[in-house]
Design an enzyme around this catalytic site. Structure first.
Site, PDB file in Angstrom:
ATOM      1  N   GLU A  50       0.812  -1.221   0.000  1.00  0.00           N
ATOM      2  CA  GLU A  50       0.000   0.000   0.000  1.00  0.00           C
ATOM      3  C   GLU A  50       0.842   1.267   0.000  1.00  0.00           C
ATOM      4  O   GLU A  50       0.337   2.355   0.257  1.00  0.00           O
ATOM      5  CB  GLU A  50      -0.969  -0.035   1.186  1.00  0.00           C
ATOM      6  CG  GLU A  50      -1.917  -1.223   1.072  1.00  0.00           C
ATOM      7  CD  GLU A  50      -3.001  -1.253   2.132  1.00  0.00           C
ATOM      8  OE1 GLU A  50      -3.011  -0.363   3.004  1.00  0.00           O
ATOM      9  OE2 GLU A  50      -3.847  -2.155   2.072  1.00  0.00           O
ATOM     10  N   LYS A 102     -15.830  -1.558   1.876  1.00  0.00           N
ATOM     11  CA  LYS A 102     -15.056  -2.037   0.732  1.00  0.00           C
ATOM     12  C   LYS A 102     -16.025  -2.640  -0.271  1.00  0.00           C
ATOM     13  O   LYS A 102     -16.690  -3.639   0.031  1.00  0.00           O
ATOM     14  CB  LYS A 102     -14.049  -3.107   1.177  1.00  0.00           C
ATOM     15  CG  LYS A 102     -12.906  -2.578   2.037  1.00  0.00           C
ATOM     16  CD  LYS A 102     -12.083  -3.738   2.564  1.00  0.00           C
ATOM     17  CE  LYS A 102     -10.849  -3.260   3.324  1.00  0.00           C
ATOM     18  NZ  LYS A 102     -10.187  -4.375   4.032  1.00  0.00           N
TER      19      LYS A 102
END
Length: 432
Positions: free
Chosen positions: A209, A341
């Site tokens: 990330e 999500k």
């Protein structure tokens, strides 16, 4: 005929790659006016066991089992036949038709990655047909809130090959008046952290990330480094920039012993709670995600009762963007926030339903990326559409993360004086 009507005339999917070099699904929806919309779905590494099914081929000789040709074929051969002829402006119906076609709770027949790709692409096509930005199409005239970014600058757990148990150490630049200024502050802290780590002999390569993944002596040491970086950048911890963590505790929980392994120690849920509280007392931690195992409802409820008036407790693996699990959490007062999500649940409509349920119960919603991302910036538009107030989309490096930040800069620019950056006021679920 309905006033707003643009028929879906074709749906095509293909296999493309995510930021980890693994295959994922891209779908393109074409409407009768010739307008198109496309979308690429992301993929997670630390996945909750209650998530909708991401359909993979399992053929070890093809992308090491991670191919998505089955999901792609499901779009091209099954889904297309059913959604062609539907009105693209009726998102709820488009999604319902696909969910009925799949017929399972967790989308195991067609794959959440197949359904979601079409769901997102249909929304984009509809927005394009009206000449509207996606955030305005999804959110209407009141879409105006830019989110506080939760920037994952030190990675551990499943997101890095290091010795940190806690998966994400984030900064939240909440003490600013605009997203643009908050983003700049975050970037400055990121660069200062890199310099500090480098000087002290740590590796400064980045994880999935975009955050650093140093080997440190303890999880607390990661927080100390971040505090130093905030100060080195000229900001005040606890005033302009706050800290957030994603423990992803299911990843260091042993189901047999019912213990959590942190910093080389085995802890019960009660001991782990005390460990977190000691950190919250010491540092400006404003948000804590997945502090316990995804089945430990009791641990969550007790912890939220203790610290929910000063910390945002976010359920991710606990809820998996699923309204049934979220309702259970609401009934048990398990958390005061939910992580959102798209690919955990697998359709735009169900994602919006989860956000709506959270809001009705005075919970905040944090819209999130996955560790396997793409150049698709759908979540940047989604977070503004629903005025969520928070986004998790990684660190200040890697184009797959920056794509979302850049889209948010564009949206803020476009909204002009009507754009709102709520900063600390975004934490409305923490009793003031």
């Amino acid at each position: 005929m309905e006033k707003f009507y643009d028929e879906i005339v074709s749906v095509k999917a293909r296999e493309v790659l995510d930021s980890r070099g693994n295959p994922t699904v891209e779908a393109e929806v074409t409407l009768s006016t010739g307008v198109t919309g496309s979308a690429i779905v992301p993929s997670g590494a630390s996945t909750g066991k209650f998530e909708a099914l991401e359909l993979r081929d399992g053929n070890k000789d093809y992308y090491m089992g991670k191919g998505v040709t089955k999901a792609v074929n499901n779009v091209n051969n099954i889904i297309e036949q059913e959604v062609v002829g539907l009105n693209a402006f009726d998102q709820v119906n488009v999604d319902r038709v696909m969910l009925d076609l799949d017929g399972t709770e967790n989308k195991e027949n067609l794959g959440a990655n197949a359904i979601l790709a079409v769901s997102m692409a249909a929304a984009r096509a509809a927005a394009n047909s009206l000449g509207l930005p996606l955030y305005k199409y999804l959110g209407g005239v009141n879409a105006k809130v830019l989110p506080v970014p939760m920037m994952n600058i030190i990675n551990g757990g499943q997101h890095a090959d290091n010795n940190l148990d806690i998966q994400e150490f984030m900064i939240m630049p909440a003490g600013f008046n605009s997203f643009k200024d908050a983003l700049r502050a975050g970037a400055e802290v990121f660069h200062n952290l890199k310099n500090i780590l480098k000087k002290e002999g740590h590796i400064t390569s980045v994880g999935d990330e975009g955050g650093f993944a140093p080997n440190l002596n303890s999880n607390e040491e990661a927080i100390k480094y971040i505090i130093r970086a905030i100060q080195a950048a000229g900001y005040e911890p606890g005033k302009q920039i706050f800290i957030a963590m994603d423990a992803a505790a299911s990843e260091f929980y042993n189901e047999e012993t019912k213990k959590y392994s942190v910093d080389g120690k085995e802890m019960s849920a009660a001991e782990l709670a005390e460990y977190y509280i000691s950190l919250i007392d010491k540092y400006p931690i404003k948000s804590l995600e997945d502090p316990f195992d995804q089945d430990d409802w009791e641990g969550y409820s007790e912890f939220t009762a203790k610290v929910g008036d000063r910390v945002q407790i976010v359920g991710d693996d606990l809820y998996v963007t699923n309204v049934k699990r979220l309702q259970k959490g609401i009934d048990l007062k398990a958390t005061n926030s939910i992580l959102i999500k798209l690919n955990q649940i697998g359709s735009v409509t169900e994602t919006l339903d989860a956000i709506e349920l959270a809001y009705k119960n005075n919970m905040t919603a944090v819209v999130s990326h996955r560790s396997g991302e793409t150049e698709d910036s759908f979540i940047a538009d989604l977070v503004v559409a629903v005025n969520a107030g928070f986004i998790k989309t990684g660190s200040l490096s890697r184009t797959d993360r920056i794509a979302k930040y850049n889209q948010l800069l564009r949206i803020e620019d476009e909204l002009g004086s009507t754009a709102q950056y709520r900063g600390l006021n975004a934490f409305y679920s923490i009793k003031k």
